[in-house]
Scaffold this motif. Sequence first.
Motif, short mmCIF file in Angstrom:
data_model
loop_
_atom_site.label_atom_id
_atom_site.label_comp_id
_atom_site.label_asym_id
_atom_site.label_seq_id
_atom_site.Cartn_x
_atom_site.Cartn_y
_atom_site.Cartn_z
N ASP A 50 0.83 -1.21 0.00
CA ASP A 50 0.00 0.00 0.00
C ASP A 50 0.87 1.27 0.00
O ASP A 50 0.89 2.02 0.97
CB ASP A 50 -0.92 -0.03 1.23
CG ASP A 50 -2.05 0.99 1.16
OD1 ASP A 50 -2.45 1.36 0.05
OD2 ASP A 50 -2.51 1.41 2.24
N VAL A 51 1.56 1.49 -1.11
CA VAL A 51 2.39 2.69 -1.23
C VAL A 51 1.53 3.84 -1.74
O VAL A 51 0.85 3.70 -2.76
CB VAL A 51 3.59 2.47 -2.18
CG1 VAL A 51 4.32 3.78 -2.44
CG2 VAL A 51 4.55 1.45 -1.59
N HIS A 52 1.53 4.94 -1.02
CA HIS A 52 0.72 6.10 -1.39
C HIS A 52 1.58 7.21 -1.98
O HIS A 52 2.73 7.41 -1.57
CB HIS A 52 0.03 6.69 -0.15
CG HIS A 52 -1.19 5.93 0.26
ND1 HIS A 52 -2.16 6.47 1.07
CD2 HIS A 52 -1.61 4.68 -0.04
CE1 HIS A 52 -3.14 5.59 1.26
NE2 HIS A 52 -2.83 4.49 0.60
N HIS A 53 0.97 7.96 -2.92
CA HIS A 53 1.60 9.20 -3.42
C HIS A 53 1.20 10.34 -2.50
O HIS A 53 0.06 10.40 -2.02
CB HIS A 53 1.14 9.49 -4.84
CG HIS A 53 -0.35 9.51 -5.03
ND1 HIS A 53 -1.15 10.54 -4.58
CD2 HIS A 53 -1.19 8.59 -5.57
CE1 HIS A 53 -2.41 10.27 -4.86
NE2 HIS A 53 -2.48 9.09 -5.45
N GLU A 54 2.14 11.23 -2.23
CA GLU A 54 1.86 12.49 -1.53
C GLU A 54 2.57 13.58 -2.33
O GLU A 54 3.79 13.68 -2.28
CB GLU A 54 2.41 12.48 -0.09
CG GLU A 54 1.76 11.45 0.82
CD GLU A 54 2.15 11.62 2.30
OE1 GLU A 54 3.01 12.47 2.61
OE2 GLU A 54 1.58 10.88 3.13
#
Length: 203
Positions: A50-54
């Motif tokens: 679950d890698v998120h972009h910020e």
Amino acid sequence: MKIICIGRNYTDHIKELSNEKPTDPVVFLKPDTSILLKGQPFFIPEFSQDVHHEVEILVRINRIGKHIQTKFAHKYYNEIGLGIDFTARDLQAKLKAKGLPWEKAKGFDGAAVIGKWLPKESLPHVDELNFSLTKNGKTVQSGSSRLMLWKVDELIAYVSQFFTLKIGDILFTGTPAGVGPVALNDNLVGTLEGKELFSIKVK
Ligand code: ZN
């Protein structure tokens, strides 16, 4: 060089992660090895599902300084950019639950996307910058530095109480709402004031 990052700097993003509004800026560091090399794809690390972009506004320090006053902070940078603070959200959640540091979730290889730099003079005032991130052509995050809880100059003053700022250091100023997971073959494009500053492929 070092990368200094600010967490929870926009109220709407604090709400989306059900975090408390901080009384001081939340500060963490990324190592220089976390910088995604120019032209390289971002590889999702094996340890996260679950890698998120910020997407975040970036500022590059161009003068050495410590204990900088807010009113002089503008003298310490003349380039502004846009980047992504990639976050292994599943790992971060585990670490947060145990009160442990976030570095593994935020500082892994490739976790810092740094786009092209623009001279400050070519842009509106640093507190009035609009930016956005598209994923596969669809806007997923859009924000304005107007909505920051702590403005860029206040952040520089704050972090310089703890860390001497050196030429080439980069400040990640926090993300607005709309963070979300990335998947294989996603294409992420970051735009600041209508200028495309990065385009990366997820592998
Ligand atoms: Zn961030």
